[in-house]
Design a protein around this motif. Structure first.
Motif, mmCIF file in Angstrom:
data_model
loop_
_atom_site.group_PDB
_atom_site.id
_atom_site.type_symbol
_atom_site.label_atom_id
_atom_site.label_comp_id
_atom_site.label_asym_id
_atom_site.label_seq_id
_atom_site.Cartn_x
_atom_site.Cartn_y
_atom_site.Cartn_z
ATOM 1 N N PHE A 10 4.800 -7.419 -16.657
ATOM 2 C CA PHE A 10 5.819 -7.223 -15.653
ATOM 3 C C PHE A 10 5.445 -5.958 -14.608
ATOM 4 N N ARG A 11 5.195 -6.471 -13.361
ATOM 5 C CA ARG A 11 5.416 -4.891 -12.857
ATOM 6 C C ARG A 11 6.462 -4.574 -11.601
ATOM 7 N N VAL A 12 6.840 -3.953 -11.531
ATOM 8 C CA VAL A 12 8.191 -3.603 -10.658
ATOM 9 C C VAL A 12 7.596 -2.038 -9.796
ATOM 10 N N PRO A 13 8.481 -2.006 -7.934
ATOM 11 C CA PRO A 13 8.221 -0.645 -7.319
ATOM 12 C C PRO A 13 8.816 0.226 -8.120
ATOM 13 N N ASP A 50 19.154 -1.191 -12.794
ATOM 14 C CA ASP A 50 18.987 -2.215 -12.821
ATOM 15 C C ASP A 50 17.404 -2.146 -11.788
ATOM 16 N N LEU A 51 16.209 -2.892 -12.130
ATOM 17 C CA LEU A 51 15.114 -2.153 -11.775
ATOM 18 C C LEU A 51 15.602 -3.901 -10.783
ATOM 19 N N SER A 52 14.848 -3.647 -8.977
ATOM 20 C CA SER A 52 14.666 -4.906 -8.261
ATOM 21 C C SER A 52 13.388 -4.871 -8.077
ATOM 22 N N ASP A 53 12.851 -6.638 -7.904
ATOM 23 C CA ASP A 53 11.374 -7.107 -7.145
ATOM 24 C C ASP A 53 10.706 -6.962 -8.538
ATOM 25 N N VAL A 54 11.165 -7.627 -9.938
ATOM 26 C CA VAL A 54 10.351 -7.295 -10.456
ATOM 27 C C VAL A 54 9.359 -8.597 -10.470
ATOM 28 N N ASP A 55 8.258 -8.470 -10.868
ATOM 29 C CA ASP A 55 7.132 -9.988 -11.195
ATOM 30 C C ASP A 55 7.016 -9.891 -12.599
ATOM 31 N N SER A 56 6.662 -11.207 -12.790
ATOM 32 C CA SER A 56 6.299 -11.446 -13.939
ATOM 33 C C SER A 56 5.225 -12.687 -14.433
ATOM 34 N N ALA A 61 0.401 -1.460 0.171
ATOM 35 C CA ALA A 61 0.194 -0.259 -0.312
ATOM 36 C C ALA A 61 0.471 0.996 0.103
ATOM 37 N N ASP A 62 1.817 1.603 0.381
ATOM 38 C CA ASP A 62 2.470 2.690 0.811
ATOM 39 C C ASP A 62 3.541 2.589 -0.713
ATOM 40 N N ARG A 63 3.840 1.802 -1.577
ATOM 41 C CA ARG A 63 4.470 1.803 -2.598
ATOM 42 C C ARG A 63 3.646 2.214 -3.838
ATOM 43 N N THR A 64 4.301 3.153 -5.158
ATOM 44 C CA THR A 64 3.154 2.932 -6.490
ATOM 45 C C THR A 64 4.252 1.998 -8.090
ATOM 46 N N TYR A 65 3.490 1.414 -8.723
ATOM 47 C CA TYR A 65 4.282 0.170 -9.508
ATOM 48 C C TYR A 65 3.960 0.387 -11.112
ATOM 49 N N VAL A 66 5.065 0.146 -11.378
ATOM 50 C CA VAL A 66 5.424 0.291 -12.747
ATOM 51 C C VAL A 66 4.000 -1.094 -13.661
ATOM 52 N N TYR A 67 3.686 -0.893 -14.618
ATOM 53 C CA TYR A 67 2.840 -2.123 -15.096
ATOM 54 C C TYR A 67 3.557 -1.923 -16.763
ATOM 55 N N ALA A 68 4.509 -3.053 -17.087
ATOM 56 C CA ALA A 68 4.609 -2.935 -18.754
ATOM 57 C C ALA A 68 4.057 -4.400 -19.002
ATOM 58 N N ALA A 69 3.537 -4.223 -20.034
ATOM 59 C CA ALA A 69 2.859 -5.056 -20.914
ATOM 60 C C ALA A 69 3.455 -5.816 -22.416
ATOM 61 N N ASP A 70 4.161 -6.687 -22.785
ATOM 62 C CA ASP A 70 4.631 -7.759 -23.414
ATOM 63 C C ASP A 70 2.778 -8.307 -23.670
ATOM 64 N N ILE A 71 2.786 -7.907 -24.605
ATOM 65 C CA ILE A 71 0.726 -8.111 -25.237
ATOM 66 C C ILE A 71 0.820 -8.600 -26.619
ATOM 67 N N ILE A 94 -8.503 -9.102 -15.660
ATOM 68 C CA ILE A 94 -8.207 -10.136 -14.390
ATOM 69 C C ILE A 94 -7.788 -9.226 -13.333
ATOM 70 N N ALA A 95 -8.162 -9.876 -12.197
ATOM 71 C CA ALA A 95 -7.471 -9.123 -11.471
ATOM 72 C C ALA A 95 -6.358 -8.940 -10.161
ATOM 73 N N PHE A 96 -6.118 -8.309 -9.526
ATOM 74 C CA PHE A 96 -4.692 -7.995 -9.633
ATOM 75 C C PHE A 96 -4.915 -9.397 -8.067
ATOM 76 N N ASP A 97 -5.864 -9.374 -6.950
ATOM 77 C CA ASP A 97 -5.236 -10.861 -6.818
ATOM 78 C C ASP A 97 -5.272 -12.416 -7.139
ATOM 79 N N GLN A 98 -5.824 -12.306 -8.694
ATOM 80 C CA GLN A 98 -5.679 -13.156 -9.689
ATOM 81 C C GLN A 98 -4.462 -14.102 -9.929
ATOM 82 N N MET A 99 -3.406 -12.511 -9.770
ATOM 83 C CA MET A 99 -2.704 -12.758 -10.810
ATOM 84 C C MET A 99 -1.377 -13.800 -9.928
ATOM 85 N N ASP A 100 -0.261 -14.625 -11.113
ATOM 86 C CA ASP A 100 0.353 -15.453 -10.195
ATOM 87 C C ASP A 100 1.950 -15.360 -10.786
ATOM 88 N N ALA A 101 2.414 -15.141 -10.130
ATOM 89 C CA ALA A 101 3.367 -15.160 -10.568
ATOM 90 C C ALA A 101 4.078 -16.604 -10.981
#
Length: 351
Positions: free
Chosen positions: A173-176, A190-196, A150-160, A235-242
């Motif tokens: 891809f989601r990264v703080p 280099d970005l850290s904590d990248v989720d795919s 909740a205390d961070r914002t995120y960048v979403y990159a769409a490889d679509i 898709i809802a955020f809470d349904q996404m699974d890395a």
């Protein structure tokens, strides 16, 4: 009484606001503005004194136009050139997203198999090359929004993307958001904590270039690029699974050809999609209404620069204060344009 119903303007807190007029029989229903004309004695005298239907028609038309300018939240002025992108590394700017964490910073990226996100000022000066360090196929859009913390914002990159519409699975891809200063010198980071996240379409393979993030419902939307319209998935955020591929939900079809980019305002009121020569937007007065349902409703055309000045415009992003939106096109040293929203009561927040 005759009444003309107009969309509501936006207050500083993002809620609808009617600009009330001193007519005794006006209906100021929530979320709507009305122009009311009383049939009282004053009007009768006016008609008798000015027995010209033409004059009355012109007066009412002028009043209606004036009220529409003050009430319609989807009226935008001519573009302002904020400056050119000053990096020759940015040759096919495909997406555009204003940073939520860093005032005056905007994100973009090149079209294609790139893992680099570029941070620059709203005037176009490059601030850094930020690497996802992930394998990509065709990154087409970018957005900023909330995420797991909740205390961070995120960048979403769409490889679509898929020029031959052959992909039934895509990646997000989601990264703080890192801390960035508008005065820093450009460098490589280099970005850290990248989720795919791998997502699968429920009904075939598509090409897509538009990513929307609804910060209110915490949902992610993909809109396909097709010659005869577009398909909307979510898709809802809470349904996404890395760790597992998830299937997106089909929302429906919209009558917009060759969608190449889109954006949702931070407060969720404004939604826009575009292609190189056309754009349209929706105003969602009630942000608790489904964004998917809003996309299926009629939209309002909004201006873009378009060819030949903007050779292949795809990027679009709203300012955080809802005072307008910015656009950018593919090509070297392309301008960043700002379209002010008419009726906005705040000065644009560029820095």
């Amino acid at each position: 009484m005759g009444a003309g119903k107009l969309p509501a303007p936006v207050r500083a807190d993002g809620r609808p606001q009617c600009q009330r007029r001193s007519f005794p029989t006006c209906d100021y229903s929530q979320g709507n503005c009305y122009i009311c004309v009383t049939t009282g004695l004053s009007v009768k005298i006016f008609v008798r004194l000015f027995a010209s239907c033409c004059f009355i028609f012109l007066a009412i038309t002028a009043l209606s136009a004036s009220a529409r300018t003050s009430c319609d939240p989807l009226l935008f002025d001519q573009p302002q050139n904020l400056g050119e992108m000053q990096s020759t590394n940015i040759t096919e700017a495909s997406g555009l997203a204003l940073s939520w964490r860093n005032p005056g910073v905007v994100w973009t990226h090149n079209d294609g198999s790139t893992d680099v996100l570029y941070a620059m000022t709203t005037g176009g000066r490059l601030l850094g090359k930020y690497h996802l360090n992930r394998s990509t196929e065709d990154v087409e859009d970018i957005a900023v929004g909330p995420g797991p913390s909740a205390d961070r914002t995120y960048v979403y990159a769409a490889d679509i993307g898929s020029n031959n519409s052959s992909r039934d699975k895509v990646k997000i891809f989601r990264v703080p958001e890192p801390e960035i200063s508008t005065t820093q010198q450009s460098d490589k980071f280099d970005l850290s904590d990248v989720d795919s996240f791998e997502l699968k379409y429920p009904n075939g393979a598509f090409d897509a270039e538009c990513l929307l993030i609804d910060s209110i419902s915490r949902e992610l939307f993909i809109i396909t690029k097709e010659a005869d319209g577009a398909t909307v998935f979510k898709i809802a955020f809470d349904q996404m699974d890395a760790n597992n591929t998830k299937t997106v939900d089909l929302v429906g079809r919209i009558a917009f050809q060759k969608v190449s980019g889109g954006a949702v305002s931070r407060d969720g009121h404004f939604i826009a999609i575009r292609r190189e020569d056309f754009a349209q937007a929706w105003y969602r007065a009630d942000v608790n209404e489904s964004l998917g349902q809003t996309l299926l409703d009629p939209a309002t055309p909004i201006p873009v620069v378009g060819p030949p000045i903007e050779p292949n415009g795809e990027g679009i992003t709203f300012l955080l204060d809802d005072s307008g939106y910015m656009t950018v096109s593919e090509g070297v040293n392309q301008p960043i344009y700002f379209f002010p929203r008419l009726g906005s009561t705040v000065d644009p927040e560029f820095v």
